[in-house]
Design a protein around this motif. Structure first.
Motif, PDB file in Angstrom:
ATOM      1  N   MET A 119       0.836  -1.200   0.000  1.00 26.10           N
ATOM      2  CA  MET A 119       0.000   0.000   0.000  1.00 26.10           C
ATOM      3  C   MET A 119       0.872   1.252   0.000  1.00 26.10           C
ATOM      4  SD  MET A 119      -2.834  -1.200   2.781  1.00 26.10           S
ATOM      5  CE  MET A 119      -4.078   0.044   2.560  1.00 26.10           C
ATOM      6  N   ILE A 120       1.929   1.254   0.799  1.00 23.32           N
ATOM      7  CA  ILE A 120       2.805   2.415   0.906  1.00 23.32           C
ATOM      8  C   ILE A 120       3.552   2.640  -0.403  1.00 23.32           C
ATOM      9  CG2 ILE A 120       4.882   3.298   2.062  1.00 23.32           C
ATOM     10  CD1 ILE A 120       3.719   1.967   4.646  1.00 23.32           C
ATOM     11  N   SER A 121       3.990   1.570  -1.039  1.00 22.84           N
ATOM     12  CA  SER A 121       4.727   1.731  -2.296  1.00 22.84           C
ATOM     13  C   SER A 121       3.835   2.314  -3.388  1.00 22.84           C
ATOM     14  CB  SER A 121       5.328   0.402  -2.740  1.00 22.84           C
ATOM     15  OG  SER A 121       4.321  -0.496  -3.131  1.00 22.84           O
ATOM     16  N   LYS A 122       2.537   2.071  -3.331  1.00 21.37           N
ATOM     17  CA  LYS A 122       1.612   2.604  -4.332  1.00 21.37           C
ATOM     18  C   LYS A 122       1.373   4.100  -4.179  1.00 21.37           C
ATOM     19  CE  LYS A 122      -0.875  -1.665  -5.140  1.00 21.37           C
ATOM     20  NZ  LYS A 122      -2.128  -2.386  -4.984  1.00 21.37           N
ATOM     21  N   VAL A 123       1.455   4.613  -2.977  1.00 21.06           N
ATOM     22  CA  VAL A 123       1.187   6.041  -2.765  1.00 21.06           C
ATOM     23  C   VAL A 123       2.455   6.886  -2.790  1.00 21.06           C
ATOM     24  CG1 VAL A 123      -0.940   5.648  -1.491  1.00 21.06           C
ATOM     25  CG2 VAL A 123       1.192   5.880  -0.239  1.00 21.06           C
ATOM     26  N   GLY A 124       3.614   6.255  -2.880  1.00 18.34           N
ATOM     27  CA  GLY A 124       4.868   6.993  -2.972  1.00 18.34           C
ATOM     28  C   GLY A 124       5.158   7.811  -1.733  1.00 18.34           C
ATOM     29  N   LYS A 125       5.415   9.103  -1.919  1.00 20.45           N
ATOM     30  CA  LYS A 125       5.814   9.966  -0.807  1.00 20.45           C
ATOM     31  C   LYS A 125       4.623  10.563  -0.065  1.00 20.45           C
ATOM     32  CE  LYS A 125      10.231  11.077  -2.763  1.00 20.45           C
ATOM     33  NZ  LYS A 125      11.342  10.977  -1.885  1.00 20.45           N
ATOM     34  N   SER A 126       3.424  10.214  -0.462  1.00 16.96           N
ATOM     35  CA  SER A 126       2.230  10.716   0.216  1.00 16.96           C
ATOM     36  C   SER A 126       2.225  10.247   1.671  1.00 16.96           C
ATOM     37  CB  SER A 126       0.980  10.193  -0.485  1.00 16.96           C
ATOM     38  OG  SER A 126      -0.171  10.521   0.242  1.00 16.96           O
ATOM     39  N   HIS A 127       1.502  10.956   2.499  1.00 17.78           N
ATOM     40  CA  HIS A 127       1.412  10.596   3.908  1.00 17.78           C
ATOM     41  C   HIS A 127       0.106   9.887   4.243  1.00 17.78           C
ATOM     42  CE1 HIS A 127       5.081  12.617   4.954  1.00 17.78           C
ATOM     43  NE2 HIS A 127       4.690  13.647   4.250  1.00 17.78           N
ATOM     44  N   GLN A 128      -0.668   9.547   3.228  1.00 22.78           N
ATOM     45  CA  GLN A 128      -1.929   8.877   3.496  1.00 22.78           C
ATOM     46  C   GLN A 128      -2.137   7.723   2.533  1.00 22.78           C
ATOM     47  OE1 GLN A 128      -5.070  11.753   3.267  1.00 22.78           O
ATOM     48  NE2 GLN A 128      -4.646  12.512   5.299  1.00 22.78           N
ATOM     49  N   VAL A 129      -2.804   6.718   3.011  1.00 18.06           N
ATOM     50  CA  VAL A 129      -3.240   5.623   2.161  1.00 18.06           C
ATOM     51  C   VAL A 129      -4.694   5.343   2.524  1.00 18.06           C
ATOM     52  CG1 VAL A 129      -2.719   3.573   3.558  1.00 18.06           C
ATOM     53  CG2 VAL A 129      -2.338   3.508   1.131  1.00 18.06           C
ATOM     54  N   TYR A 130      -5.509   5.134   1.543  1.00 21.18           N
ATOM     55  CA  TYR A 130      -6.923   4.826   1.797  1.00 21.18           C
ATOM     56  C   TYR A 130      -7.110   3.325   1.689  1.00 21.18           C
ATOM     57  CZ  TYR A 130      -8.012   9.727   1.499  1.00 21.18           C
ATOM     58  OH  TYR A 130      -8.073  11.076   1.749  1.00 21.18           O
ATOM     59  N   ASP A 131      -7.746   2.767   2.666  1.00 18.73           N
ATOM     60  CA  ASP A 131      -7.998   1.339   2.679  1.00 18.73           C
ATOM     61  C   ASP A 131      -9.316   1.085   1.973  1.00 18.73           C
ATOM     62  OD1 ASP A 131      -9.055  -1.030   5.173  1.00 18.73           O
ATOM     63  OD2 ASP A 131      -8.113  -1.359   3.248  1.00 18.73           O
ATOM     64  N   TYR A 132      -9.241   0.600   0.746  1.00 17.25           N
ATOM     65  CA  TYR A 132     -10.434   0.351  -0.049  1.00 17.25           C
ATOM     66  C   TYR A 132     -11.007  -1.047   0.153  1.00 17.25           C
ATOM     67  CZ  TYR A 132      -9.202   4.607  -2.505  1.00 17.25           C
ATOM     68  OH  TYR A 132      -8.909   5.899  -2.812  1.00 17.25           O
ATOM     69  N   SER A 133     -10.451  -1.795   1.083  1.00 17.04           N
ATOM     70  CA  SER A 133     -10.911  -3.168   1.264  1.00 17.04           C
ATOM     71  C   SER A 133     -12.211  -3.266   2.049  1.00 17.04           C
ATOM     72  CB  SER A 133      -9.823  -3.983   1.967  1.00 17.04           C
ATOM     73  OG  SER A 133      -9.661  -3.527   3.291  1.00 17.04           O
ATOM     74  N   GLY A 134     -12.699  -2.143   2.545  1.00 12.42           N
ATOM     75  CA  GLY A 134     -13.949  -2.171   3.300  1.00 12.42           C
ATOM     76  C   GLY A 134     -13.780  -2.687   4.711  1.00 12.42           C
ATOM     77  N   LYS A 135     -12.564  -2.785   5.167  1.00  9.85           N
ATOM     78  CA  LYS A 135     -12.319  -3.265   6.530  1.00  9.85           C
ATOM     79  C   LYS A 135     -12.646  -2.169   7.533  1.00  9.85           C
ATOM     80  CE  LYS A 135     -10.654  -7.161   5.140  1.00  9.85           C
ATOM     81  NZ  LYS A 135     -11.506  -8.289   5.077  1.00  9.85           N
ATOM     82  N   SER A 136     -13.043  -2.580   8.687  1.00 10.29           N
ATOM     83  CA  SER A 136     -13.403  -1.628   9.733  1.00 10.29           C
ATOM     84  C   SER A 136     -12.158  -1.058  10.406  1.00 10.29           C
ATOM     85  CB  SER A 136     -14.273  -2.309  10.786  1.00 10.29           C
ATOM     86  OG  SER A 136     -13.501  -3.242  11.520  1.00 10.29           O
ATOM     87  N   PHE A 137     -12.356   0.023  11.113  1.00  9.39           N
ATOM     88  CA  PHE A 137     -11.293   0.647  11.908  1.00  9.39           C
ATOM     89  C   PHE A 137     -10.694  -0.379  12.863  1.00  9.39           C
ATOM     90  CE2 PHE A 137     -10.054   2.674  15.887  1.00  9.39           C
ATOM     91  CZ  PHE A 137      -9.149   3.625  15.451  1.00  9.39           C
ATOM     92  N   GLU A 138     -11.527  -1.133  13.545  1.00  5.53           N
ATOM     93  CA  GLU A 138     -11.072  -2.098  14.533  1.00  5.53           C
ATOM     94  C   GLU A 138     -10.205  -3.179  13.895  1.00  5.53           C
ATOM     95  OE1 GLU A 138     -14.326  -1.084  14.291  1.00  5.53           O
ATOM     96  OE2 GLU A 138     -14.278   0.214  16.050  1.00  5.53           O
ATOM     97  N   THR A 139     -10.591  -3.631  12.712  1.00  8.55           N
ATOM     98  CA  THR A 139      -9.829  -4.681  12.024  1.00  8.55           C
ATOM     99  C   THR A 139      -8.443  -4.193  11.641  1.00  8.55           C
ATOM    100  OG1 THR A 139     -11.855  -5.670  11.144  1.00  8.55           O
ATOM    101  CG2 THR A 139      -9.795  -6.216  10.017  1.00  8.55           C
ATOM    102  N   ILE A 140      -8.363  -3.032  11.013  1.00 11.02           N
ATOM    103  CA  ILE A 140      -7.072  -2.491  10.603  1.00 11.02           C
ATOM    104  C   ILE A 140      -6.221  -2.131  11.811  1.00 11.02           C
ATOM    105  CG2 ILE A 140      -5.909  -0.616   9.344  1.00 11.02           C
ATOM    106  CD1 ILE A 140      -7.325  -2.679   7.552  1.00 11.02           C
ATOM    107  N   ASN A 141      -6.837  -1.575  12.820  1.00 13.36           N
ATOM    108  CA  ASN A 141      -6.098  -1.230  14.035  1.00 13.36           C
ATOM    109  C   ASN A 141      -5.474  -2.472  14.670  1.00 13.36           C
ATOM    110  OD1 ASN A 141      -5.235   0.932  15.697  1.00 13.36           O
ATOM    111  ND2 ASN A 141      -6.687   0.282  17.268  1.00 13.36           N
TER     112      ASN A 141
END
Length: 86
Positions: A60-82
């Protein structure tokens, strides 16, 4: 003007570095990457730690390059990713 021995404190060995990394991990002001999950909730993280510990986030990080944000498009909840990050 030089550095006095009291000014520089070094911790030796594995325990010292682990303790320092643990402190750094908990500090929000040193986190340099934001993951945005469903409901626009933000999870602040250390990019370097994600790169070292997770192939998922490394991709995910390699796809956004030097950006400081990545959007999780997998539909996972906050709790799952956390839970993946902790």
């Amino acid at each position: 003007m030089g550095f006095g021995s009291n000014w520089i404190e070094t911790k030796k060995g594995r325990k010292g570095i682990l303790k320092d990394l643990s402190k750094l991990y908990k500090k929000n002001e040193t986190k340099d990457f934001t993951i945005i999950v469903e409901d626009e909730k933000e999870i602040k993280v250390h990019k370097l730690i994600l790169l070292l510990r997770s192939e998922l986030f490394k991709g995910m990080i390699s796809k956004v390059g030097k950006s400081h944000q990545v959007y999780d498009y997998s539909g996972k909840s906050f709790e799952t990713i956390n839970q993946l990050i902790i």
